[in-house]
Each structure stands twice: as structure tokens, then as C-alpha cells.
Write a protein that holds these residues in place. Structure first.
Motif, PDB file in Angstrom:
ATOM      1  N   ASP A 112       0.850  -1.186   0.000  1.00 51.11           N
ATOM      2  CA  ASP A 112       0.000   0.000   0.000  1.00 51.11           C
ATOM      3  C   ASP A 112       0.893   1.248   0.000  1.00 51.11           C
ATOM      4  N   THR A 113       1.379   1.610  -1.175  1.00 55.60           N
ATOM      5  CA  THR A 113       2.397   2.661  -1.214  1.00 55.60           C
ATOM      6  C   THR A 113       1.808   4.039  -1.483  1.00 55.60           C
ATOM      7  N   CYS A 114       2.589   5.044  -1.091  1.00 55.53           N
ATOM      8  CA  CYS A 114       2.233   6.445  -1.352  1.00 55.53           C
ATOM      9  C   CYS A 114       3.319   7.050  -2.219  1.00 55.53           C
ATOM     10  N   ARG A 115       2.912   7.974  -3.054  1.00 56.95           N
ATOM     11  CA  ARG A 115       3.872   8.696  -3.851  1.00 56.95           C
ATOM     12  C   ARG A 115       4.415   9.885  -3.034  1.00 56.95           C
ATOM     13  N   VAL A 116       5.734  10.121  -3.121  1.00 52.24           N
ATOM     14  CA  VAL A 116       6.319  11.269  -2.416  1.00 52.24           C
ATOM     15  C   VAL A 116       6.205  12.496  -3.322  1.00 52.24           C
ATOM     16  N   LEU A 117       5.384  13.440  -2.889  1.00 50.05           N
ATOM     17  CA  LEU A 117       5.221  14.649  -3.715  1.00 50.05           C
ATOM     18  C   LEU A 117       6.290  15.685  -3.409  1.00 50.05           C
ATOM     19  N   ALA A 118       6.584  15.825  -2.113  1.00 55.65           N
ATOM     20  CA  ALA A 118       7.568  16.853  -1.743  1.00 55.65           C
ATOM     21  C   ALA A 118       8.241  16.463  -0.451  1.00 55.65           C
ATOM     22  N   LYS A 119       9.501  16.861  -0.342  1.00 56.95           N
ATOM     23  CA  LYS A 119      10.247  16.657   0.896  1.00 56.95           C
ATOM     24  C   LYS A 119      10.743  18.024   1.339  1.00 56.95           C
ATOM     25  N   SER A 120      10.418  18.442   2.577  1.00 52.40           N
ATOM     26  CA  SER A 120      11.075  19.660   3.027  1.00 52.40           C
ATOM     27  C   SER A 120      11.815  19.416   4.329  1.00 52.40           C
ATOM     28  N   PHE A 121      13.033  19.872   4.312  1.00 53.19           N
ATOM     29  CA  PHE A 121      13.938  19.639   5.421  1.00 53.19           C
ATOM     30  C   PHE A 121      13.779  20.766   6.434  1.00 53.19           C
ATOM     31  N   LEU A 122      13.380  20.430   7.655  1.00 54.85           N
ATOM     32  CA  LEU A 122      13.084  21.467   8.644  1.00 54.85           C
ATOM     33  C   LEU A 122      14.101  21.473   9.775  1.00 54.85           C
ATOM     34  N   GLY A 123      15.259  20.874   9.579  1.00 54.59           N
ATOM     35  CA  GLY A 123      16.252  20.837  10.645  1.00 54.59           C
ATOM     36  C   GLY A 123      16.201  19.501  11.343  1.00 54.59           C
ATOM     37  N   SER A 124      15.465  19.451  12.453  1.00 53.60           N
ATOM     38  CA  SER A 124      15.433  18.191  13.201  1.00 53.60           C
ATOM     39  C   SER A 124      14.466  17.173  12.600  1.00 53.60           C
ATOM     40  N   THR A 125      13.547  17.683  11.774  1.00 58.92           N
ATOM     41  CA  THR A 125      12.626  16.749  11.129  1.00 58.92           C
ATOM     42  C   THR A 125      12.606  16.975   9.623  1.00 58.92           C
ATOM     43  N   ILE A 126      12.047  15.988   8.927  1.00 61.28           N
ATOM     44  CA  ILE A 126      11.805  16.145   7.497  1.00 61.28           C
ATOM     45  C   ILE A 126      10.312  16.002   7.297  1.00 61.28           C
ATOM     46  N   LYS A 127       9.730  16.984   6.600  1.00 56.18           N
ATOM     47  CA  LYS A 127       8.305  16.903   6.358  1.00 56.18           C
ATOM     48  C   LYS A 127       8.074  16.331   4.975  1.00 56.18           C
ATOM     49  N   LEU A 128       7.288  15.248   4.906  1.00 60.34           N
ATOM     50  CA  LEU A 128       6.998  14.627   3.623  1.00 60.34           C
ATOM     51  C   LEU A 128       5.547  14.893   3.257  1.00 60.34           C
ATOM     52  N   THR A 129       5.336  15.297   2.007  1.00 62.66           N
ATOM     53  CA  THR A 129       3.978  15.426   1.519  1.00 62.66           C
ATOM     54  C   THR A 129       3.727  14.248   0.588  1.00 62.66           C
ATOM     55  N   LEU A 130       2.753  13.420   0.970  1.00 68.48           N
ATOM     56  CA  LEU A 130       2.533  12.164   0.251  1.00 68.48           C
ATOM     57  C   LEU A 130       1.138  12.129  -0.354  1.00 68.48           C
ATOM     58  N   LEU A 131       1.004  11.312  -1.391  1.00 72.48           N
ATOM     59  CA  LEU A 131      -0.306  11.103  -1.999  1.00 72.48           C
ATOM     60  C   LEU A 131      -0.564   9.599  -2.030  1.00 72.48           C
ATOM     61  N   ASP A 132      -1.647   9.164  -1.361  1.00 72.30           N
ATOM     62  CA  ASP A 132      -1.870   7.721  -1.327  1.00 72.30           C
ATOM     63  C   ASP A 132      -2.664   7.272  -2.555  1.00 72.30           C
ATOM     64  N   LYS A 133      -2.978   5.996  -2.617  1.00 76.25           N
ATOM     65  CA  LYS A 133      -3.582   5.469  -3.840  1.00 76.25           C
ATOM     66  C   LYS A 133      -4.976   6.005  -4.096  1.00 76.25           C
ATOM     67  N   SER A 134      -5.640   6.482  -3.006  1.00 77.79           N
ATOM     68  CA  SER A 134      -6.971   7.063  -3.199  1.00 77.79           C
ATOM     69  C   SER A 134      -6.888   8.581  -3.331  1.00 77.79           C
ATOM     70  N   ASP A 135      -5.699   9.085  -3.707  1.00 74.95           N
ATOM     71  CA  ASP A 135      -5.496  10.517  -3.916  1.00 74.95           C
ATOM     72  C   ASP A 135      -5.729  11.354  -2.667  1.00 74.95           C
ATOM     73  N   ARG A 136      -5.422  10.810  -1.512  1.00 75.80           N
ATOM     74  CA  ARG A 136      -5.505  11.601  -0.290  1.00 75.80           C
ATOM     75  C   ARG A 136      -4.124  12.150   0.027  1.00 75.80           C
ATOM     76  N   LEU A 137      -4.089  13.441   0.407  1.00 77.17           N
ATOM     77  CA  LEU A 137      -2.818  14.025   0.815  1.00 77.17           C
ATOM     78  C   LEU A 137      -2.531  13.614   2.248  1.00 77.17           C
ATOM     79  N   ILE A 138      -1.324  13.148   2.509  1.00 77.92           N
ATOM     80  CA  ILE A 138      -0.947  12.791   3.877  1.00 77.92           C
ATOM     81  C   ILE A 138       0.365  13.490   4.200  1.00 77.92           C
ATOM     82  N   ILE A 139       0.399  14.152   5.354  1.00 75.20           N
ATOM     83  CA  ILE A 139       1.618  14.825   5.789  1.00 75.20           C
ATOM     84  C   ILE A 139       2.288  13.960   6.858  1.00 75.20           C
ATOM     85  N   VAL A 140       3.560  13.689   6.657  1.00 82.06           N
ATOM     86  CA  VAL A 140       4.298  12.874   7.616  1.00 82.06           C
ATOM     87  C   VAL A 140       5.564  13.616   8.018  1.00 82.06           C
TER      88      VAL A 140
END
Lengths: 312, 286, 364
Positions: free
Chosen positions: C304-332
Motif C-alpha cells: 500500500d504505497t504512497c507517492r512522495v510529492l515533496a520533501k522539506s527539510f526542517l532541521g530536526s525533522t523532514i516533512k513529507l507530503t505524500l499522496l496515497d492510492k486514493s489521492d488523499r494528501l498525507i503529511i508525515v
């Protein structure tokens, strides 16, 4: 955006003026040359002001110090501060002072009244009206007052039929008092225009802060409100004073040149009603007028420099 | 007579604020504004009444019909209008490049030039006239002996408000960026002026023109002392002969200056209001 | 988890007073800015009123300061009912958003104003203003006018002015919002330091959640004129009382899920997540699950994979913007130490590494 502005402001000017940092000579030279090129586009403006304002003004001042044959002398000034001319200077200053004072008080009250209403229509009506009436003046104004409180004016006659004769009670439109009243027609709106911005710049935060610090309403006005408004009021007084002092058309049209005021006397001298031996007397009067306006202007500039940053 | 333009540069006062600061009573406001309002309205009403006043309090429009029948009425009005158009033309020719130049190349000297534009206030117009007579007597007749000299001087005397109107119009657009954007797209100065600057400065140009023209129509001191019979000079001559005609004429003159001035004042204040949308967050419902 | 450490009083020998809002209502024309607003502040506590603009937080503050009279309800400070007391008599120090310094007075004169109003002797005033200018570190700028001070310096002076009158309560109305980021965080820490030192009960209004989390003893989240939640920053973040609080403080993902048992829910794309819910949904019910970005982990591969739309480096964390198979945006948000996991991958699969924030009825 503001940060950018600040940076731009602080960056050294292209003209390299007065920077203490040592720079290579070539750069300074280039900087200077660019400085001149920057000024070039404004030369027509400067030249125009020079020819059509500075030349006449300077020639008046220079001629004031010469007799009919071009020799240096102070006799013109001697004449200008004696007799009828001294009287006209005094009368002009008195008229301008009183007219400005009345307009300052009335205009301030009106500006306060306008600012304290939340009725937008009243506000814009008064602002627009002030902008328009402050530009009124000259001959038409004189005649509309003739129609109102002149010898046969509508209000004069109305009062007469009500049993009150203005003119038998010492009032005359064609006097210094009359002029002081007529001048209110452009001085009051001017005062309103000048005072609205500083009054509206009084911030609610200052009232709230003073209140939370334990101050009463009157303490707010005593220590904050009045100290903040006093300088603009004083500056406005000076603007109104010079405005009234330089006014010519209304007085001339109203009194046909019979009233002893400096501009009127000067106008009479120009029109050729000159006695023998007074060739350059007019220039001395003109120089005197410039002097008075310049003094007023300097006082104005001093006040502005000290306090212009308070109310922004 | 010194006139000052409506203060179109002043910042928008925060309307909700000052009424809260002042807390003046309703009676005070009504009394002051009514009295001051009456002072301004009564002379207008009286003038109107006076100008229609015939013998034995009858109503007549003869003051107006006689005026319009006078050849000199039309000729002096035409002369004043001619001088006015010339002055407006010269003013725009001189000031638009200057103001634009100052904003683009010498932004630091903006205040200095604004102050220079106020210099004519230092020399009363009567004194200017005297100076013109003493210093320009020797010039060729085409300049000194014709109304051309009036236009030339009126440009200077009207400067305090014509400059200000243009200056604040330029100030209100981001001129420097517009010019740089235009230049980066390869536009020369002429094209820049025609397609970028003039359309953006239209309001300021119209404002400056109206103020200058109104000034020229009303100016009395210089014209009369240099012996040109312009409209206001004619008005004074009429006043010495027929009061009701003079009053009728004055009323017309006043209305003709007031109406355009009112229009630009309202237009400018509306634009100012539009530009200052209140920050809701600051006030939070209050 | 209430902080009780600050009630001892600072070096001025005062301990803070409790403050109570009791059923405050305030309407402006047709708009209800506050409707039956209740809040209790412990002595010496710093309470942040947090909420979007128009939520009534500033009104609450102005009611406390006496600058706004409530239509109904009571305000008590240290057991005194002050509801009808005018602002000038309340002895509350107030700091405004900006431009509140009196422009015709120097920094020192501003600080001394409240004392001058109280008719104190010049020598006492000078002593007190010296003390406060020292406290805020602006002794050298004492004779400058407000327009000669930077925005941050002006706000320091405003703070000193508010403290000069030895107020019973300190209220700050978005005191930092007009400053730029760097000044904002340093002045924020300084306000907190001074507040702890004096032990004064303080109310601080802001719409900036980061600021609120950093400075508060307790955060009062407000919404539409009412108190949504009053709790410690940690509790507000990890255990929001309502959906609004969860959304307003921090970032959340809203995902559909199905209840498996009383403490597990199967969430789309992410998989099973633990949740704590007293009422417990019956197994099998469709729910909506709110999950914080840092409660989701990523790994390479999987079905059940998600596509990585964007990666932003925030220092101590990395924010990933993902799109799952049902086209839902998920922030990790993943710790930077796990950067290698997503270094080259264009798709990732997800797993839960923390609890669900909230579970609510019905999937949309």
C-alpha cells in the motif's frame, strides 16, 4: 517589504556623500559624476524656479538697498518703517494675527467635532468642503460678502428689518475687522484640513494605555493629547498667519485700496500712485514682506522638525 | 492670496479610532458643525438672492442677462481661459519629467524638491509682481508685454499645489518598479512615458491640471498690477459700477471653481479609502 | 500537570493573585464576541489565550483590563469583584500589539507615566524606572523617544511601563505580532523570564500556536467566544478536547478508518493505530481518525504505497507530503536521522508509530 525599504534607505548614496569609509579615488570620482548625471533631469525645474521666482525676489531685495541712481542706501527702509508704511505693517500684522487666531480656534473646534463623529457622510462632506473652501478667495469671495453683510447686503437688511443696524453699531465690512471676518472663509477650512490628520493620528492605544496605567481622561489630555496637538496647532497658526498676511485680492476688491495694509500699499506703489522720490520704496516694502514670511517659515520649520515624528 | 491643495498626501485617519479618543458629546458636535456650516452657506445663499434682486425686492435675472450680453465678459473669460490652458500645459511639461525623475533617480531628495515647490509661498504674489516689473522690463515685448508673462509666472505661483498633486500621485504607485519592469522589457523612455507612466498618473495629472486652471481663473494680484484685464480684473471693474452684476459673476466664478475641486477631492478621498482596507485582526470585532 | 512552581513570588516579594472569569458575555452590535466565557487562572500562572482572529480573545483581555464592560458575568481578581471597576482603578499592567508608547515622551518618561499619575516623587520614580530599564536591558536608551527605538525595544519599554505600577495582573495583547521572527522569539523568552521572576499572574493573547506552546503554563484555546480547552501546552497538543483544538494547534491528517476493537482502529493506508476513547465505538463502525504527522512512520517498499510529492527539510525533522492510492494528501514528519529511508525512494509505505489524536464518528 519594510525591511527592504530600510536597507535601501541605509545603503550609501550613489553620490558617495560624506561616507567616512575610505574608498579608492576612482570610485569616488565615478560616484560624483554619476551624482551630477542624477541631478541633470531636474535642471529645467531648478532653472525655471530660478528665473521666474528667484530672479524677481532677489531683484526686489537688491533694489530695496539702492536709490534711484543705483547707489547703496538704507533710506528706502527708513521710509518703509515710518508714517503710513509703518502703520500698514502694524495693521497687516494685527489683521493676520487676529484672523489666524480666530480661525485656529474655530477650525480646531470644527476639526475636533468632525473627528469625533462616526458619521461617514458628515466626515467626507466636511473634508471635501474644506478642500474646496480653502481654495476660495480673491475677488469673488469679497463680492459674496458684500452681498451678505455689505451696506446693502441681504443679512444687513434682514437685521435692519429686525431692528438691528449693523453699521450704526460700529461694524463695517470695509474695515480691518470686516476683512478678518471675510478671511475666515478660507482660513477656517485650511485649519480643518491641517488639523484633521494629527487629530486622527491620536491612537486609541494611547488612551487605553494611559487608562490602564491609572490616568484619568483629563490626565490623558494634559500629558499626552495636548502636548501632541500643540505643535501642529502652532504650526497651523503660522501657515494661516502668512496666508492672511500675503492676501491681496480680497482686500483690494473690498476696499478699493483704501485700507492701509502692506500688500495694498505696495500694490498702489506698483500701479503708479507714487510720490516723487519714492522710486524704490516699494522694493523695501516687498523685502519687508519677504522677511516676515521667512521668519514665520523658519519658526514653522523648527516646530515641524522637532515634532513631525510624533504623530505618524 | 495663497491657496493650498486638498491634502491628498495625508494618511488615512483611522476613522473608528479618533471618535473613540475624543469622546465629545453630541450637542457639542452639532452646535459647532451647524454654526460653522452656516458661516459657509449664508454668503452663498445671500449672493444668490442678491443677484436676483430687482427694484423693490422683485425677482429679476437682468444681472445675468446683462453680463452675458457684455462683450468684455466673454473676452476676459476667454483671456483667462487661454492663460489657464497655457499655464496647465507649461506646468505639466515642466513637472511630470521632474517629479518622475526625482522619484526614480533622486528618491532621497524627494522632500527637498517638495520643499522647493513650496518656495513660492515665501514670496507674496504682490512682491513677485514687483520683481517681475523690475527685472523683466528689458525683455522683448512678446514675453513681457503680453499675457505670456502671466502664464510663465502662474506656473510658479501654482506650484505649491500642482507639484503636490503630481508628487503624491507618483508616490502612490511603485514608480521605480514600473520603470525598471518597463526597461527590462526593452521599452525606451518615450514608450515608458506613453504606455506606463501617463496612464498610471492620470489621476494626479487631472488633479494638478484642475487646481492650476482654477488658480489661473481666479488670480487677481499679478494680472491687475501688470495691467492685464483678465476675468477677475473685469469682475472688480464691474463691481465698481453694478453691484448685482458683480455678485452674480462672483457666484458663477465660485461655483466654477468649487465644482471641479469638489470632484477631485471626492475622487481622491475615495481612492484613498479604497487603498486602506482595515486590518480586521487589529480590531477584532470592536 | 499544573505548574505550581511560580506561585512563590519573585524578588519583589509578591505572589500572584488568582483571576476568575465567570460567565462573561459581551456583544458588539449583532456579534457575540464572548458568550458565557469561564476561566480560572491560578496565582502566578501564565495563561495564553489562543485562537483565530475574531474568537474573542482580545475582548476577554480587554474585559479583564476594564477597557471593555461585559454585558453580563463577573470578573474577580484575588477574590475581589472588579467587574464594575474602571480600568484606571484596576492596577493591571497592559502591553498592546504595537505603537502604544506615548510618542511625546522618552522611554524613561513612558515607564514613569503610571507613577506620575499616582503622584509619586521624582526621586522614587527615577529609582523605579532605573530598576525596570535595567530589567529589560534598555538603560542606555532611556532618553530616546519611541520613534528612535526599534519595534522590539519599543515593546520592551511598553512591558517596563506596564510593570512599573507593580500591577496585580499583567495582560499582553499580541505583544509580539508586529515584530520580525528573530526578535519575536528572543523577546518571547525574555517576557517569560521576567514573568517567572516576578511571579505575576499573566494573560497573553496570541494567534500564533508556536508562541503559545513555547510560553504558556496553560493554554486557553478559544473559539467563537467560548473556551474550547484549558490545559498545559503538552496536553493541548497531545490530547485535544475537540476537533477544533486538534486542527488549530499543530497539523493533523484526517483519514477514514474502521474500528477493530476498543483500542485499535484500522486506518486507510497507514494501518492499525491505537486510540483511547471512553465511549468506544462498536467494532466495525466507520470512523474518521485524526493523526499527527509525527505519529506516522515510513518505510521502503510494501504494497500500500504512497507517492512522495515533496520533501522539506526542517532541521530536526523532514516533512513529507505524500499522496496515497486514493489521492488523499498525507503529511508525515520523520526524524532527520531517518533521512536515508526516503533518500532515493519515490514511493513509501506507512505505519503507525504513535496514538491517534481523535477518533470521530462517521467517515465522509
Amino acid at each position: 517589504m519594510t525591511l527592504n525599504d530600510e536597507l535601501l534607505d541605509r545603503s550609501p548614496s550613489p553620490a558617495g556623500d560624506g561616507t567616512s569609509v575610505p574608498e579608492p579615488a576612482g570610485r569616488i570620482l565615478r560616484g560624483r559624476r554619476r551624482g551630477w548625471k542624477n541631478v541633470a533631469g531636474t535642471l529645467p525645474f531648478i532653472a525655471y524656479l530660478g528665473v521666474f521666482l528667484a530672479v524677481p525676489a532677489v531683484s526686489v531685495i537688491a533694489t530695496a538697498f539702492q536709490d534711484g541712481k543705483g547707489n547703496l542706501t538704507l533710506s528706502n527702509f527708513n521710509e518703509a518703517i515710518h508714517g503710513v508704511y509703518l502703520k500698514s505693517f502694524i495693521a497687516s500684522i494685527q489683521l493676520s494675527f487676529v484672523a489666524a487666531l480666530v480661525a485656529v480656534v474655530v477650525g480646531l473646534l470644527a476639526a475636533l467635532a468632525v473627528s469625533s463623529t462616526s458619521n461617514k457622510i458628515v466626515r467626507s462632506l466636511v473634508t471635501a468642503g474644506s478642500g474646496v473652501f480653502a481654495n476660495t478667495g480673491g475677488v469673488p469671495l469679497a463680492f459674496s460678502f458684500v452681498a451678505t453683510v455689505g451696506n446693502f447686503g441681504i443679512v444687513t437688511k434682514l437685521l435692519q428689518s429686525a431692528g438691528f443696524d449693523l453699521y450704526s453699531h460700529g461694524f463695517s465690512l470695509y474695515s480691518v475687522t470686516g476683512l478678518a471676518i471675510v478671511y475666515q472663509y478660507f482660513l477656517i477650512p485650511l485649519m480643518i484640513l491641517i488639523m484633521l490628520p494629527p487629530i486622527q493620528a491620536l491612537r486609541k492605544e494611547w488612551v487605553d494605555a494611559s487608562e490602564s496605567l491609572g490616568a484619568s481622561r483629563s490626565q490623558f489630555w494634559r500629558w499626552i493629547g495636548i502636548p501632541l496637538l500643540a505643535p501642529p496647532i502652532f504650526a497651523a497658526f503660522i501657515v494661516l498667519f502668512t496666508d492672511a498676511f500675503a492676501a491681496y485680492a480680497t482686500a483690494q476688491a473690498l476696499t478699493s485700496g483704501t485700507i492701509p495694509l502692506v500688500p495694498i500699499q505696495l500694490g498702489a506703489l506698483i500701479s503708479g500712485n507714487v510720490l516723487a522720490g519714492q522710486t524704490n520704496l516699494g522694493d523695501a516694502l516687498g523685502a519687508g514682506m519677504i522677511l516676515i514670511v521667512v521668519i514665520a517659515g523658519l519658526i514653522y520649520a523648527t516646530i515641524q522638525r522637532r515634532t513631525s515624528k510624533w504623530l505618524r | 492670496m495663497v491657496t493650498i491643495a486638498p491634502d491628498i498626501t495625508s494618511k488615512p485617519g483611522s476613522a473608528n479610532n479618533s471618535s473613540d479618543v475624543l469622546r465629545l458629546g453630541r450637542p457639542f458636535r452639532y452646535i459647532v458643525l451647524t454654526l460653522v456650516g452656516l458661516f459657509f452657506i449664508v454668503p452663498i445663499v445671500s449672493s444668490a438672492r442678491f443677484s436676483f434682486l430687482g427694484n423693490h425686492n422683485s425677482f429679476t435675472i437682468s444681472a445675468y442677462t446683462q453680463l452675458f450680453g457684455t462683450a468684455q465678459f466673454w473676452s476676459t473669460l476667454f483671456l483667462s481661459a487661454k492663460v489657464g490652458v497655457g499655464t496647465v500645459f507649461l506646468t505639466l511639461l515642466l513637472l511630470i519629467p521632474t517629479v518622475v525623475w526625482v522619484h526614480v533617480r533622486l528618491p532621497k531628495l524627494r522632500r527637498v524638491f517638495e520643499a522647493a515647490s513650496l518656495l513660492p509661498l515665501v514670496v507674496p504674489s504682490v512682491v513677485v509682481t514687483l520683481g517681475v516689473i523690475t527685472s523683466f522690463r528689458g525683455l522683448p515685448n512678446i514675453i513681457y508685454g503680453t499675457p505670456v508673462i502671466l502664464s510663465l509666472e502662474y506656473v510658479v505661483l501654482a506650484l505649491p499645489f500642482s507639484y503636490r498633486a503630481l508628487d503624491s500621485a507618483v508616490q502612490s504607485i511603485d514608480l521605480k518598479t514600473l520603470v525598471e519592469a518597463g526597461q527590462s522589457l526593452g521599452s525606451g523612455w518615450i514608450k515608458l512615458l506613453r504606455y506606463v507612466l501617463l496612464p498610471n498618473l492620470r489621476g494626479g495629472i487631472i488633479g494638478a491640471s484642475i487646481l492650476t486652471f482654477a488658480f489661473c481663473l481666479g488670480e487677481f494680484a499679478v494680472a491687475s498690477l501688470l495691467s492685464f484685464t483678465t476675468f477677475p480684473v473685469f469682475l472688480v471693474q464691474v463691481g465698481q459700477l453694478a453691484a448685482s452684476q458683480a455678485v452674480a459673476l462672483s457666484l458663477l466664478a465660485l461655483l466654477f471653481t468649487w465644482i471641479p475641486l469638489a470632484v477631485i477631492t471626492i475622487v481622491f478621498s475615495q481612492r484613498r479609502a479604497k487603498r486602506s482596507t482595515p486590518v480586521l485582526d487589529d480590531l477584532e470585532i470592536s | 500537570m499544573k505548574t505550581k512552581t511560580n506561585t512563590q513570588g519573585g524578588r519583589y516579594g509578591r505572589s500572584g493573585l488568582p483571576v476568575e472569569f465567570d460567565g462573561i458575555a459581551r456583544n458588539f452590535k449583532d456579534v457575540a464576541a464572548l458568550k458565557s466565557f469561564n476561566l480560572h487562572a491560578d496565582p502566578g500562572e501564565l495563561i495564553v489565550l489562543l485562537g483565530p482572529s475574531g474568537c474573542g480573545k482580545t475582548t476577554a483581555l480587554r474585559v479583564l483590563a476594564g477597557l471593555e464592560m461585559p454585558d453580563s458575568g463577573r470578573v474577580t481578581i484575588g477574590n475581589h469583584d472588579v467587574t464594575s471597576l474602571p480600568a484606571a482603578k484596576r492596577n493591571i499592567g497592559m502591553v498592546f500589539q504595537s505603537y502604544s508608547l506615548f510618542p511625546n515622551m522618552t522611554a524613561r518618561e513612558n515607564v514613569e507615566f503610571g507613577l506620575r499619575v499616582r503622584g509619586q516623587k521624582q526621586s522614587d520614580r527615577t529609582a523605579r524606572s532605573n530598576e525596570l530599564l535595567e530589567l529589560i536591558g534598555l538603560k542606555d536608551q532611556a532618553d530616546r523617544y519611541p520613534h528612535q527605538l526599534s519595534g522590539g525595544q519599543q515593546q520592551r519599554v511598553a512591558l517596563a511601563r506596564a510593570l512599573a505600577i507593580k500591577p496585580e495582573v499583567l495582560v499582553l495583547d499580541e505583544p509580539l505580532s508586529a515584530l520580525d521572527a528573530k526578535v519575536r522569539s528572543s523577546l518571547r523568552d525574555e517576557i517569560r523570564r521576567i514573568q517567572l521572576e516576578l511571579g505575576i499572574t499573566t494573560f497573553f493573547v496570541t494567534h500564533d500556536q508556536e508562541e503559545a506552546l513555547a510560553i504558556a503554563d496553560r493554554i486557553a484555546v478559544m473559539h467563537q467566544g467560548q473556551l474550547e480547552q484549558l490545559d498545559t501546552p503538552l496536553a493541548v497538543y497531545t490530547n485535544p478536547a475537540t476537533e477544533f483544538v486538534a486542527e488549530f494547534v499543530g497539523t493533523v491528517n484526517r483519514l477514514p478508518g474502521k474500528v477493530i476493537n476498543s483500542n485499535t482502529v484500522e486506518v486507510a493506508t497507514v494501518g492499525p493505530i491505537n486510540y483511547a476513547y471512553d465511549g468506544a465505538f462498536p467494532s466495525g463502525s466507520q470512523v474518521e481518525v485524526l493523526v499527527r504527522p509525527e505519529s506516522i512512520g515510513v518505510r521502503d517498499g510494501g504494497d500500500d504505497t504512497c507517492r512522495v510529492l515533496a520533501k522539506s527539510f526542517l532541521g530536526s525533522t523532514i516533512k513529507l507530503t505524500l499522496l496515497d492510492k486514493s489521492d488523499r494528501l498525507i503529511i508525515v514528519a520523520i526524524p532527520t536521522s531517518e533521512a536515508a529511508l526516503v533518500a532515493n525512494s519515490e514511493t513509501v509505505s506507512l505505519y503507525s508509530r504513535g496514538d491517534a489524536l481523535l477518533v470521530k464518528d462517521g467517515a465522509r
